[in-house]
Design an enzyme around this catalytic site. Structure first.
Site, PDB file in Angstrom:
ATOM      1  N   SER A 280      46.576  30.335  33.975  1.00 41.29           N
ATOM      2  CA  SER A 280      46.457  30.066  32.545  1.00 41.29           C
ATOM      3  C   SER A 280      45.068  30.435  32.003  1.00 41.29           C
ATOM      4  O   SER A 280      44.734  31.612  31.925  1.00 41.29           O
ATOM      5  CB  SER A 280      46.789  28.587  32.300  1.00 41.29           C
ATOM      6  OG  SER A 280      46.826  28.273  30.937  1.00 41.29           O
ATOM      7  N   ASP A 291      39.492  43.620  31.822  1.00 39.13           N
ATOM      8  CA  ASP A 291      39.887  44.646  30.856  1.00 39.13           C
ATOM      9  C   ASP A 291      38.692  45.309  30.180  1.00 39.13           C
ATOM     10  O   ASP A 291      38.746  46.486  29.808  1.00 39.13           O
ATOM     11  CB  ASP A 291      40.802  44.043  29.785  1.00 39.13           C
ATOM     12  CG  ASP A 291      42.237  43.869  30.279  1.00 39.13           C
ATOM     13  OD1 ASP A 291      42.503  44.187  31.453  1.00 39.13           O
ATOM     14  OD2 ASP A 291      43.087  43.405  29.494  1.00 39.13           O
ATOM     15  N   LYS A 305      50.524  32.671  34.848  1.00 40.91           N
ATOM     16  CA  LYS A 305      51.012  31.838  33.737  1.00 40.91           C
ATOM     17  C   LYS A 305      50.486  32.414  32.429  1.00 40.91           C
ATOM     18  O   LYS A 305      49.325  32.268  32.095  1.00 40.91           O
ATOM     19  CB  LYS A 305      50.563  30.389  33.882  1.00 40.91           C
ATOM     20  CG  LYS A 305      51.054  29.484  32.734  1.00 40.91           C
ATOM     21  CD  LYS A 305      50.535  28.064  32.877  1.00 40.91           C
ATOM     22  CE  LYS A 305      51.044  27.173  31.735  1.00 40.91           C
ATOM     23  NZ  LYS A 305      50.507  27.536  30.416  1.00 40.91           N
TER      24      LYS A 305
END
Length: 525
Positions: A280, A291, A305
């Site tokens: 999460s 990224d 998740k």
């Protein structure tokens, strides 16, 4: 005979067609059972069961929390509870203070680690088969209320009486923060709670004041928490105006979460550690760092998740946490792993399946459930659909684990032995090792101490196992040292010792010295 009130309700329901609607059908069934069922029913219990059953047909993260469990469930995320501010253990049927929480009411009154609470509000609590729940019920309470305790202290003949005014007690989410190597900071984050970003900022400021140039953020075992706090933490590393995460749902407004104010560590080598239980909010941070090529992600594939829950309060004080949207990393990845509606068992067994399939031991065994290609800022290929795949894989280390070690854990051979040893030798240990740094450099488990530990373990029913002992001896000695350090200082001291065995940390320290950042096009200047 049907009661008049029920008959009127029944006629009304039929006339309105309420029984044909899902909610009306549920109400109708409960009323039907209340008036017609052969035995008396508990309609609240049935309603709860119905809500739980409905949510089980949805995704694995939509859940129902009864009113009496809500406060306890929220405490770790709110980052506080109300009580007297101690950590405790029950040793030989006696309530022992193992730590006082800094700034809490017990510390302010002079209560110390090693003190034994023998009376609470004039009622004897020694040698009465006290449980942890008994202690919590007696010592926790609303802020401003008072509780009297009588304490037996080593070296003091008389009992010491204290009247403690309960207060809000912080639950910290930063387990450890220290300089793990020259110029390298280490911060262990256990969850993303209300105050996590502030705690992290303060820890980072202290490390920067010491001159650290590189940083390891440990999210291993971090199951997540508040999305906003994950964004705030990631903002420490990611430049202004860059997207950290975004959410999309059927009924919710699309939201893009952007990095804002200048972070404390937007330059410098950054490593984020993850494993199969990092979930999460942990995946929001590691996904954004990956990224934007801001740091190296090291460890094993994270939990997966990518669903966002919203709380909805019910009239009786209970709550439904309902999944309302997906979140996506800046490159567009949804990292939610696959699930079948209503099949929680298979979902919960996923980690064991990874172990069985060899994924925890080899990166080649990772099964991609989404082969869509995504690219980082520097055009590195990444994947979604089942967690964050690390840039550098580190297998789970089982080389020092054995059935003997497992049996020691199962029989709780560590806790009482370490508590007793620390309690008996606290003054000597603190004089000989005044700081965690001196303890870490100089303390060694003696042969007498280790033999005493094993003898005590055998008394608890652990069977002697020479081969298992040989396999696990180093692990046992490091763990024993770490537990002593925790009892003398705090959980930060525990990690300063136990981290010496963590292969993911060893790999991270190695990557800070070689050309891994340049090789993987990671921006750090």
């Amino acid at each position: 005979m049907i009661k008049k009130t029920f008959l009127l309700w029944l006629v009304f329901s039929f006339s309105k067609g309420a029984f044909a609607q899902p909610a009306g059908k549920l109400d109708y069934t409960i009323e039907l059972l209340k008036y017609w069922y052969v035995d008396t029913i508990n309609d609240k219990k049935l309603s709860d069961a119905a809500v739980v059953a409905m949510l089980k047909e949805l995704d694995p993260h939509s859940s129902y929390i009864p009113a009496d469990e809500l406060k306890e469930m929220n405490e770790p995320l709110l980052g506080k509870f109300e009580g007297i501010g101690i950590q405790f253990n029950i040793l030989n049927d006696t309530l022992m203070v193992t730590q006082t929480i800094a700034g809490g009411p017990s510390e302010k009154l002079g209560i110390r680690a090693g003190d034994r609470i023998v009376k609470i509000d004039d009622v004897n609590v020694a040698s009465v088969k006290l449980t942890n729940n008994d202690v919590l019920k007696k010592l926790r309470g609303d802020k401003g209320t008072k509780v009297k305790v009588a304490i037996a202290r080593r070296g003091v003949a008389e009992l010491l009486d204290f009247t403690i005014t309960r207060d809000q007690i912080p639950l910290f989410s930063i387990d450890a923060s220290y300089e793990i190597a020259p110029g390298v900071g280490y911060i262990k984050v256990s969850r993303f709670a209300d105050n996590t970003a502030n705690e992290f900022h303060a820890a980072l400021e202290k490390l920067k004041a010491k001159g650290i140039k590189s940083l390891i953020v440990d999210l291993e075992g971090n199951g997540g928490g508040y999305l906003n706090r994950a964004v705030e933490l990631a903002d420490e590393f990611i430049a202004d105006g860059k997207k950290v995460v975004y959410t999309r749902g059927r009924q919710t407004q699309p939201e893009d979460y952007m990095a804002s104010t200048k972070g404390l560590f937007e330059a410098g080598k950054l490593i984020v550690l993850i494993d199969e239980t990092s979930a999460s909010a942990s995946e929001i941070v590691s996904g954004a760092v990956q990224d934007w090529d801001r740091g190296l992600i090291i460890g094993r594939r994270s939990f997966g998740k990518g669903l966002v829950q919203k709380p909805f309060m019910l009239p009786d004080g209970s709550m439904i946490r309902l999944t309302v949207s997906h979140y996506y990393t800046p490159s567009g990845r949804c990292i939610q792993k696959p699930y079948t509606l209503g099949d929680e068992d298979a979902y919960e067994e996923d980690i064991y399946s990874r172990y069985k399939d060899g994924e925890l031991f080899s990166a080649d065994s990772i099964k991609l459930t989404d082969t869509t290609k995504y690219y980082t800022n520097n055009k590195r290929l990444v994947y979604g659909g089942g967690g964050i795949i690390p840039d550098i894989f580190v297998p789970i280390d089982t080389t020092m684990r054995s059935d003997f070690y497992t049996e020691l854990l199962r029989k709780n051979a560590f806790n009482d032995y370490i508590l007793t040893y620390t309690d008996n030798n606290r003054t000597m240990l603190k004089e000989q090792y005044p700081t965690i740094e001196t303890f870490r450099k100089s303390y060694n488990i003696t042969s007498d101490f280790f033999e005493g530990f094993l003898t005590n373990a055998y008394k608890l029913g652990v069977k002697p196992n020479p081969e298992g002992l040989k396999t696990s001896e180093q692990l046992l000695k490091i763990q024993l040292s770490a537990l002593i350090a925790r009892n003398l200082w705090d959980v930060d001291a525990y990690f300063q010792i136990i981290n010496d065995l963590n292969p993911t940390i060893k790999k991270a320290l190695s990557c800070l010295q070689d050309n891994s950042f340049e090789k993987m096009k990671i921006a750090y200047k």
